[in-house]
Design a protein around this motif. Structure first.
Motif, short mmCIF file in Angstrom:
data_model
loop_
_atom_site.label_atom_id
_atom_site.label_comp_id
_atom_site.label_asym_id
_atom_site.label_seq_id
_atom_site.Cartn_x
_atom_site.Cartn_y
_atom_site.Cartn_z
N THR A 106 0.83 -1.21 0.00
CA THR A 106 0.00 0.00 0.00
C THR A 106 0.86 1.25 0.00
OG1 THR A 106 -1.72 -1.19 1.21
CG2 THR A 106 -1.85 1.21 1.23
N TYR A 107 1.97 1.21 0.71
CA TYR A 107 2.90 2.34 0.74
C TYR A 107 3.55 2.53 -0.63
CZ TYR A 107 6.81 5.20 2.58
OH TYR A 107 7.73 6.19 2.82
N ILE A 126 0.65 2.43 8.55
CA ILE A 126 -0.09 1.69 7.53
C ILE A 126 -0.27 0.23 7.93
CG2 ILE A 126 -0.05 0.94 5.12
CD1 ILE A 126 1.48 3.56 4.49
N GLY A 174 -1.12 6.56 1.70
CA GLY A 174 -1.12 5.16 2.12
C GLY A 174 -2.08 4.90 3.25
N GLY A 175 -2.11 5.80 4.21
CA GLY A 175 -3.05 5.66 5.32
C GLY A 175 -4.49 5.70 4.86
N ALA A 203 -5.34 2.48 2.99
CA ALA A 203 -5.49 1.35 3.91
C ALA A 203 -6.80 1.44 4.68
CB ALA A 203 -4.31 1.31 4.88
#
Length: 467
Positions: free
Chosen positions: A46-47, A373, A154-155, A158
């Motif tokens: 995801t990052y 994340i 990314g956060g 997620a």
């Protein structure tokens, strides 16, 4: 016949190194791999996605604004799209614990995109005079504004992909169980001792409300992730960026993610402060703390089967012992607690890292990126698993619940306003000592008439929550 070369030579400001010919990463990535053989942990997918989206948006914006040639812009965008779809994911190889601020991971992203863009243009990997990781892929950008933006995106990704759906599913399941168990009376317990009766359904409804409140808090905390410092460049001044770049890149990223992303009113502040990440992490810790409590409650209510409460039955999902046949353990609830403890630990690490910045930069961002994340994703996956493998299959044992409720000494509480606290306490004590029911003792001592006593000790009325 000439044998194919196995390596290419790349050069940076520190010298030359041989890079495997098949590799899409470059010399700066290789230096980082050599410098940081720490954990074996690689960047979270995801990052990586968040970084790729930033690079895609930057390439489009810089191409539109004539900061880099259109041909290069299109090649970088195509390369980013290919990797977002799953190609070359094994090329992001820098350890999570790496150079401060995330320069090593950032250059890993830049080098992979540059080398794939070169291939798309019919050139050889490593020919950075045509497509440069720094001059083209990273035009108008710095680790110092890209990485905090990547943590934000990314956060948000997620949360949308794992935690929000997981919470929504668990909330719906608890709501259904609350309705299913609404008429079942059980003994309340405070201090792990008998308390006045409650409804089993209301226990589940309370958990539903608790998780609903946490979902609201998370969404509120996540709003600050939508304010981007991208465009601040090295120190927040926007050096080497086009005047229109920061707003255009935020607009593009908003379209890619479906999030209401905007450029920060003060880029330097957005780049320096880790407060938005601390707020989200704190909300995660808060949720984790209540999830531990809920998971422990589930284990207590399911304890037994012969020597515990056993007011509910959690669905058995695997054998529970290597030596005791027929044993089943509340493994989904146990797993939930362990993940929650990890999230709490990550929150402490994030808090320490967030306060460790100096002047124009916080160099602890790689730690914050991974821990935040990862917390979101493991907590979201945990809640989904708990929901599907545990909550949805819970059954009640109404007779067991009723027996405990009717035998609870705490029923004497309902007599307080009729016979007084001290008389009620004496009745409870004598009931415990003699084995006689409280109802029998009240009648023997003529403290209340039978019809009034029956009304006062009506478990259904006592356990009903006011409208």
């Amino acid at each position: 016949m000439t044998e194919p070369t196995t390596h290419r030579i790349e050069k940076d400001s520190m010298g030359e190194k041989a890079i495997p010919s098949a590799a899409y990463y470059g010399i700066q990535t290789l230096r980082a791999v050599e410098n940081f053989p720490i954990s074996g942990l690689k960047p979270l997918p995801t990052y990586v996605d968040a970084c790729l989206l930033i690079k895609k948006a930057a390439a489009i914006a810089n191409g539109e604004l004539a900061c880099i040639p259109t041909e290069l812009s299109q090649a970088i965008v195509t390369a980013a799209d290919e990797i977002l779809k799953g190609d070359l994911r094994d090329q992001f190889i820098v350890d999570v614990y790496q150079a401060g601020a995330g320069t090593s991971h950032h250059m890993n992203i830049n080098e992979v995109l540059a080398n794939r863009a070169l291939e798309l243009l019919g050139d050889e990997k490593g020919n950075y005079s045509r497509v440069s990781p720094n001059d083209h892929v990273n035009y108008g950008q710095s680790t110092n504004d890209v990485i905090p933006t990547a943590i934000r995106i990314g956060g948000l990704l997620a949360l949308e992909h794992t935690l929000y759906p997981g919470l929504a599913g668990a909330i719906a399941t608890l709501q259904a169980k609350a309705t299913e168990f609404q008429d079942i009376v059980r003994s309340g317990r405070t201090h792990m001792q008998d308390a006045v009766p409650i409804r089993l359904g209301e226990s589940f409804r309370a958990w539903e409300v608790i998780l609903t409140d946490h979902l609201r808090r998370l969404r509120t905390a996540a709003q600050d992730l939508c304010i981007l410092g991208l465009g601040g460049s090295a120190t927040g001044t926007g050096l080497n960026t086009h005047p229109k770049y920061r707003h255009r890149v935020a607009e593009l990223l908003a379209g890619f993610t479906g999030q209401p992303l905007t450029s920060a009113p003060h880029l330097m502040a957005a780049m320096q402060s880790m407060a938005p990440f601390v707020s989200v992490s704190s909300a995660l810790r808060n949720l984790a703390q209540d999830l531990v409590k809920i998971s422990h409650d589930l284990r207590l209510l399911d304890s037994g089967p012969k020597t515990g409460l056993k007011e509910i039955q959690l669905p058995p999902v695997q054998p529970g012992s290597s030596i005791m046949p027929g044993k089943y353990n509340p493994v989904m609830a146990e797993m939930t607690s362990m993940v929650c403890f990890q999230v709490m630990g990550y929150d402490q690490a994030i808090a320490c890292a967030a306060q460790a910045g100096q002047l124009e930069l916080n160099v602890m961002m790689p730690l914050i990126a991974y821990d935040l994340i990862h917390s979101i994703e493991i907590l979201g996956n945990t809640i989904s698993a708990l929901d599907k493998r545990c909550l949805a299959g819970i059954t009640a044992r109404p007779d067991r619940c009723r027996d405990f409720a009717e035998g609870s000494l705490a029923l004497v509480t309902a007599l307080n306003t009729h016979i007084g606290y001290l008389n009620a306490a004496a009745i409870a004590k004598e009931s415990l000592e003699t084995g006689k029911s409280m109802r029998q003792l009240v009648l023997e001592k003529n403290l209340m008439p039978a019809d009034q006593l029956n009304e006062v000790l009506d478990l259904e009325k006592m356990s009903k929550i006011p409208e």
